[in-house]
Structures are given as C-alpha cells and as structure tokens.
Design an enzyme around this catalytic site. Structure first.
Site, mmCIF file in Angstrom:
data_model
loop_
_atom_site.group_PDB
_atom_site.id
_atom_site.type_symbol
_atom_site.label_atom_id
_atom_site.label_comp_id
_atom_site.label_asym_id
_atom_site.label_seq_id
_atom_site.Cartn_x
_atom_site.Cartn_y
_atom_site.Cartn_z
ATOM 1 N N ASP A 72 0.988 -1.277 -0.073
ATOM 2 C CA ASP A 72 -0.121 0.237 -0.062
ATOM 3 C C ASP A 72 0.817 1.191 0.159
ATOM 4 O O ASP A 72 2.005 1.312 0.706
ATOM 5 C CB ASP A 72 -0.956 0.006 1.215
ATOM 6 N N GLY A 156 0.026 7.383 -11.224
ATOM 7 C CA GLY A 156 -0.606 8.194 -9.940
ATOM 8 C C GLY A 156 0.134 9.573 -10.159
ATOM 9 O O GLY A 156 0.180 10.209 -10.917
#
Length: 200
Positions: A72, A156
């Site tokens: 994560d 991202g």
C-alpha cells in the site's frame, strides 16, 4: 520454484514490482492477482499503509493457499499534514482516477510557496503466508511537488513529485532510474531477504 502472488491487478504496479524483484534476484514465479479473477478485491480499511498492505496480502494468501505479497503506498504532503496518504488513490473521490487526483491536489496547494511544497511517497510492502506468518517493511522517496505535471512515465502522482537531488519528476525518469530510488523499490528490495528467509 515457489509461486508468489502479487496482490494487485494494477498493470503498471505489476510490471514495476516484477522488475524490482527480478533485479533483486528473487527466484520465484511471480504472478499478479489478475491470474485469480475469482478473488474479490479487498477493502482497504486500515488506517496505515502497513495495515492495508497486510489486509491485502493475508486475504490473497488465504484465498489461494500461496504466499502473497502486497503493498500500500501513497503520497504524503507536508503542508497537508501527510494527506492524501492512505487515500491517495481515491483523493478526488473515484478510486484510481489519476488525473482527477492530480488536478485536485494541485488546486489544493496552488498558492503554496516552493519552500513549503515538501512531500514524500511512502510504501509498505507485506508478505503473508497461508499459515498466518506476516512481515512488513517500508520505504520512502522524499521530494518536492511541482506546480504542474511533467513527464509521461509511471503512474499516479509521479508527474508532480521531483525527488530530492533530481531535476526531473518521477514521471520523467526511466523505469530503471525510478525503481532504483522509489519508495516501492526500497520497500520491495527490503522485502527480498524476508522472502528468502521464509520461503527459501
């Protein structure tokens, strides 16, 4: 050769992780979660990167009976007290809408002076075995946020983070350059000896 599942369906992340782990000499058969389409996505209910990585790794290890690796990661902006943090992928509301996330973040910090635009990418990488054994390691990449996106590589928030000591954003680096310094690269390279210790 032990099969190791990467707990992601994100094609960009799978490619990046395979390259990082292969460069580190990990001799395992690496497959993405897309090889197991019947397994549902895990809700990221943790409040830290490490908790979310462990949730994903354990869920996949339990569902497949195989060792699973998950991460994560996100962007932590100093002036926003670490936000978007664990909410990075859904900062603008819809999960995985990179452009909307970039646009919202840039609007939020538009008036912030360069000297206060510090930020870092953070990554927690977790290994979970079917017997419940778990390990987590972390990595960071510090830098400064640009006023406008630059570069077409990566994914991202890569187009707006300029790593310390660099004149280019993460999105302007080659994959090899980025993997050598990235938060994900650091975390997964730190995970390699753990995988070797637990899986041989």
């Amino acid at each position: 050769m032990t099969r190791l599942i990467l707990a992601t369906r994100n094609a960009g992340k799978i490619t990046e992780l395979r390259a990082i782990l292969a460069d580190a000499g990990l001799p395992h058969d690496l497959v993405g979660a897309d090889a197991y389409p019947h397994i549902p996505d895990v809700k990221e209910t943790g409040v830290t990167f490490a908790e979310n990585a462990l949730l994903k790794a354990h869920a996949l290890a339990e569902a497949t009976g195989l060792p699973a690796v998950a991460d994560d990661s996100g962007l932590c902006v100093d002036v926003l007290n670490g936000a978007p943090g664990i909410f990075s992928a859904r900062w603008a509301g819809r999960h995985g809408d990179d452009q909307a996330n970039l646009d919202l973040l840039l609007a939020q910090i538009a008036d912030i002076a360069d000297e206060h635009r510090g930020a870092h990418f953070a990554c927690a990488a977790a290994l979970a075995l079917p017997d419940g054994t778990e390990r987590v390691v972390e990595g960071q990449l510090k830098g400064t946020l640009r006023h406008a996106p630059a570069g077409t590589g990566g994914f991202g928030y890569d187009p707006i983070l300029q790593p310390e000591g660099e004149t280019r954003t993460c999105a302007e680096l080659t994959a090899e350059e980025k993997n050598a310094i990235s938060h994900r690269g650091k975390a997964f390279r730190a995970l390699v000896p753990v995988v070797r210790e637990l899986l041989g």
